[in-house]
Design an enzyme around this catalytic site. Structure first.
Site, PDB file in Angstrom:
ATOM      1  N   HIS A  87     -19.612  17.038 -24.488  1.00 32.96           N
ATOM      2  CA  HIS A  87     -19.360  16.116 -25.591  1.00 32.96           C
ATOM      3  C   HIS A  87     -19.222  14.667 -25.121  1.00 32.96           C
ATOM      4  O   HIS A  87     -19.290  13.750 -25.933  1.00 32.96           O
ATOM      5  CB  HIS A  87     -18.110  16.529 -26.369  1.00 32.96           C
ATOM      6  CG  HIS A  87     -16.874  16.620 -25.533  1.00 32.96           C
ATOM      7  ND1 HIS A  87     -16.681  17.604 -24.592  1.00 32.96           N
ATOM      8  CD2 HIS A  87     -15.763  15.833 -25.482  1.00 32.96           C
ATOM      9  CE1 HIS A  87     -15.512  17.434 -24.006  1.00 32.96           C
ATOM     10  NE2 HIS A  87     -14.937  16.370 -24.520  1.00 32.96           N
ATOM     11  N   PHE A 102      -6.917  21.281 -23.789  1.00 37.22           N
ATOM     12  CA  PHE A 102      -7.800  20.194 -24.193  1.00 37.22           C
ATOM     13  C   PHE A 102      -8.956  20.113 -23.213  1.00 37.22           C
ATOM     14  O   PHE A 102      -9.013  20.811 -22.220  1.00 37.22           O
ATOM     15  CB  PHE A 102      -7.048  18.872 -24.305  1.00 37.22           C
ATOM     16  CG  PHE A 102      -7.796  17.869 -25.152  1.00 37.22           C
ATOM     17  CD1 PHE A 102      -8.135  18.176 -26.458  1.00 37.22           C
ATOM     18  CD2 PHE A 102      -8.189  16.655 -24.635  1.00 37.22           C
ATOM     19  CE1 PHE A 102      -8.846  17.274 -27.246  1.00 37.22           C
ATOM     20  CE2 PHE A 102      -8.901  15.754 -25.407  1.00 37.22           C
ATOM     21  CZ  PHE A 102      -9.226  16.058 -26.714  1.00 37.22           C
ATOM     22  N   ASP A 103      -9.909  19.247 -23.506  1.00 34.89           N
ATOM     23  CA  ASP A 103     -11.219  19.304 -22.847  1.00 34.89           C
ATOM     24  C   ASP A 103     -11.163  19.190 -21.334  1.00 34.89           C
ATOM     25  O   ASP A 103     -11.711  20.040 -20.615  1.00 34.89           O
ATOM     26  CB  ASP A 103     -12.166  18.259 -23.443  1.00 34.89           C
ATOM     27  CG  ASP A 103     -11.617  16.848 -23.455  1.00 34.89           C
ATOM     28  OD1 ASP A 103     -10.530  16.593 -22.887  1.00 34.89           O
ATOM     29  OD2 ASP A 103     -12.275  15.968 -24.045  1.00 34.89           O
ATOM     30  N   TYR A 145       0.833  -1.216   0.000  1.00 35.70           N
ATOM     31  CA  TYR A 145       0.000   0.000   0.000  1.00 35.70           C
ATOM     32  C   TYR A 145       0.860   1.256   0.000  1.00 35.70           C
ATOM     33  O   TYR A 145       0.502   2.263  -0.616  1.00 35.70           O
ATOM     34  CB  TYR A 145      -0.921  -0.009   1.224  1.00 35.70           C
ATOM     35  CG  TYR A 145      -1.951   1.092   1.234  1.00 35.70           C
ATOM     36  CD1 TYR A 145      -3.207   0.911   0.647  1.00 35.70           C
ATOM     37  CD2 TYR A 145      -1.667   2.323   1.822  1.00 35.70           C
ATOM     38  CE1 TYR A 145      -4.146   1.920   0.647  1.00 35.70           C
ATOM     39  CE2 TYR A 145      -2.606   3.338   1.827  1.00 35.70           C
ATOM     40  CZ  TYR A 145      -3.853   3.142   1.241  1.00 35.70           C
ATOM     41  OH  TYR A 145      -4.782   4.139   1.242  1.00 35.70           O
ATOM     42  N   LYS A 186      -1.121   7.480 -23.647  1.00 34.75           N
ATOM     43  CA  LYS A 186      -0.749   7.795 -25.024  1.00 34.75           C
ATOM     44  C   LYS A 186       0.692   7.331 -25.284  1.00 34.75           C
ATOM     45  O   LYS A 186       0.922   6.153 -25.490  1.00 34.75           O
ATOM     46  CB  LYS A 186      -0.924   9.290 -25.299  1.00 34.75           C
ATOM     47  CG  LYS A 186      -2.375   9.724 -25.507  1.00 34.75           C
ATOM     48  CD  LYS A 186      -3.112   9.961 -24.219  1.00 34.75           C
ATOM     49  CE  LYS A 186      -4.447  10.630 -24.396  1.00 34.75           C
ATOM     50  NZ  LYS A 186      -5.178  10.769 -23.104  1.00 34.75           N
ATOM     51  N   ASP A 221       1.772  19.608 -20.311  1.00 36.51           N
ATOM     52  CA  ASP A 221       0.777  18.563 -20.560  1.00 36.51           C
ATOM     53  C   ASP A 221       1.424  17.571 -21.524  1.00 36.51           C
ATOM     54  O   ASP A 221       1.557  17.834 -22.717  1.00 36.51           O
ATOM     55  CB  ASP A 221      -0.489  19.185 -21.153  1.00 36.51           C
ATOM     56  CG  ASP A 221      -1.636  18.189 -21.257  1.00 36.51           C
ATOM     57  OD1 ASP A 221      -1.365  16.981 -21.413  1.00 36.51           O
ATOM     58  OD2 ASP A 221      -2.800  18.615 -21.202  1.00 36.51           O
ATOM     59  N   ALA A 227       1.105  14.225 -22.635  1.00 40.17           N
ATOM     60  CA  ALA A 227       0.560  12.965 -23.144  1.00 40.17           C
ATOM     61  C   ALA A 227       1.355  12.429 -24.329  1.00 40.17           C
ATOM     62  O   ALA A 227       1.552  11.224 -24.467  1.00 40.17           O
ATOM     63  CB  ALA A 227      -0.907  13.151 -23.535  1.00 40.17           C
TER      64      ALA A 227
END
Length: 472
Positions: A463, A136-137, A74, A270, A227, A229
């Site tokens: 969306h 991005f979203d 853990y 990604k 960011d 990805a």
């Protein structure tokens, strides 16, 4: 393998997944049942799934083997330390928090950075503005949910599909600085550098632009969040297009890139190739207080900070995937596959954004000029593509961008794009040829495609769950 015109995939396929072929009548009923939302289709009703490359691609045999080393303690597991070492080796960042995926990192760092600015400066968060080359979203959604406005400052031609530029993902640094001055630097809790820039069509950001943005951020004492990805794809584009780095390795370009940020947030689904996982990392002690606050929030949002919603085996797999995703021959093949698809579509008269790193982006506004932006031409195109060929794609346009949270008005969208996202090492050239042929059939019927209107619209990130019907 010198002097060959056509090189095959740089991998062997050892596991296959059967897919179902359906009839046109079945697909027409399925998309109606899904509220004209390919997002809401059952995967078994999809023949080629281009919805996303997030966790949908193949993994390597080394990644699969690494899962067996998982330490499921853990707290303080060996697997966490293996992941932290990989982050240090690749990005040279000192502090690592694993998360279940990218939005897990966002739901931690965004409220912490906004609250920090609010507390230290005694400011009203409703007056705060966060900047990006293009949010991005989910990054935009988390920012808005925490009471902060977003502002995008891409280069002028970022969304002009008829113009080629090497780095259409770049910030317009002049507009960025003007925006900071207009908002007041104290009111800017962070700048998000998205690499590659998904909303602009998977377009890369140059190292020169990273350096310029970071210089502005340091000038005004604003943290920069990378960011990340598609960090490896961005490094490949830098190697291929930025003359100063043409002889650098992907690993060296990556490490250099991360000198020009303070915080790393990543959906590892990604370029790190894992089915599930994310990262939130901090470069050094300069942001130790933010790191400790994020660790505390991680406990209630994700899990204990040394597992953050991931099992030990998943952290081992991610540690390997970060390295495997930087293999230059795989990157060359993947980006070449996108180029092949875009060139094939344009040969059929389908206008696209220039080839990027992870998807073909079709200019639905040009293909369907009779459908206005408020009737979502790219969404309508995605429904028609599914009806014709069972291919699922995703809209990147007005439907995704949504409304101004303060006024309720539709936000102006620079382009109405349909994204055909290619999962890693999953589809072959024959699949690309089928997609191109499908669009030739769609194009022949564009005059009959109708716009869409809402039957249900949530207030945020519509969306994902909204439902629609054809106009008239």
């Amino acid at each position: 393998m010198d002097n060959f015109k056509h090189l095959p995939e740089p991998f062997r396929i050892r596991v296959i997944e059967p897919v179902k072929r359906t009839t046109r009548a079945h697909r027409e009923q399925a998309i109606l049942n899904a509220g004209m939302k390919p997002f809401l289709l059952d995967s078994e009703d999809v023949f080629i799934d281009l919805l996303t490359d997030s966790g949908t691609g193949a993994i390597t045999q080394e990644m699969q083997a690494a899962m067996l080393r998982g330490d499921e303690a853990y707290s303080g597991s060996r697997s966490y330390h293996a992941l932290s070492r990989a982050v240090k080796e690749i990005f040279d960042y000192d502090f690592t928090i694993p998360t279940h995926q990218g939005r897990g990192a966002e739901q931690i760092y965004i409220p912490v950075l906004i609250a920090k600015r609010e507390k230290e400066k005694g400011l009203d968060r409703s007056k705060m503005v966060a900047f990006s080359n293009y949010f991005f979203d989910t990054t935009q959604g988390h920012t808005q949910l925490n009471g902060c406005t977003v502002s995008n400052t891409p280069v002028n031609n970022a969304f002009n599909t008829s113009v080629y530029e090497d780095f259409k993902g770049n910030f317009d640094v002049e507009k960025l600085e003007q925006g900071i001055q207009s908002a007041g630097a104290a009111n800017v809790p962070y700048i998000v550098m998205t690499i590659t820039c998904n909303s602009a069509g998977g377009q890369p950001v140059s190292l020169a632009n990273m350096q310029a943005v970071y210089a502005i951020a340091r000038k005004y004492d604003i943290p920069v969040v990378m960011d990340s990805a598609r960090f490896a794809e961005n490094a490949y584009f830098i190697q291929q297009r930025e003359q100063a780095y043409k002889d650098w390795s992907i690993a060296d370009i990556t490490k250099e890139s991360y000198k020009y940020a303070d915080i790393l947030a990543m959906s590892a689904k990604k370029d790190a190739m894992v089915p599930m996982g994310g990262l939130l990392c901090f470069k050094n002690d300069d942001f130790f207080d933010v790191y400790t606050d994020c660790r505390t929030l991680c406990v209630v949002q994700e899990g204990f900070p040394t597992y953050g919603g991931l099992e030990g085996g998943a952290m081992e797999r991610l540690a390997v995937g970060l390295h495997d995703g930087m293999r230059e021959d795989w990157l060359a093949y993947r980006i070449g596959q996108i180029r092949y698809l875009v060139e094939g579509l344009e040969a059929e008269g389908i206008y696209c954004q220039q080839p990027g790193g992870h998807a073909a982006f079709i200019d639905a506004g040009k293909l369907l000029p009779h459908i206005p932006a408020n009737q979502f031409p790219a969404q309508a195109l995605s429904c028609e593509l599914y009806k014709v060929a069972g291919i699922r794609a995703v809209e990147i346009g007005s439907f995704l961008l949504g409304r101004d949270p303060k006024t309720g008005e539709q936000l102006p969208c620079p382009a109405e794009l349909l994204r055909l996202t290619i999962p890693r090492a999953t589809y072959t050239q024959t699949h690309m040829d089928f997609i191109i042929e499908a669009f030739s059939k769609v194009k022949a019927n564009t005059h009959n495609i109708k716009g869409l209107e809402f039957t249900y619209e949530p207030k945020v990130l519509r969306h994902f769950t909204a439902r629609l019907k054809e106009v008239g």
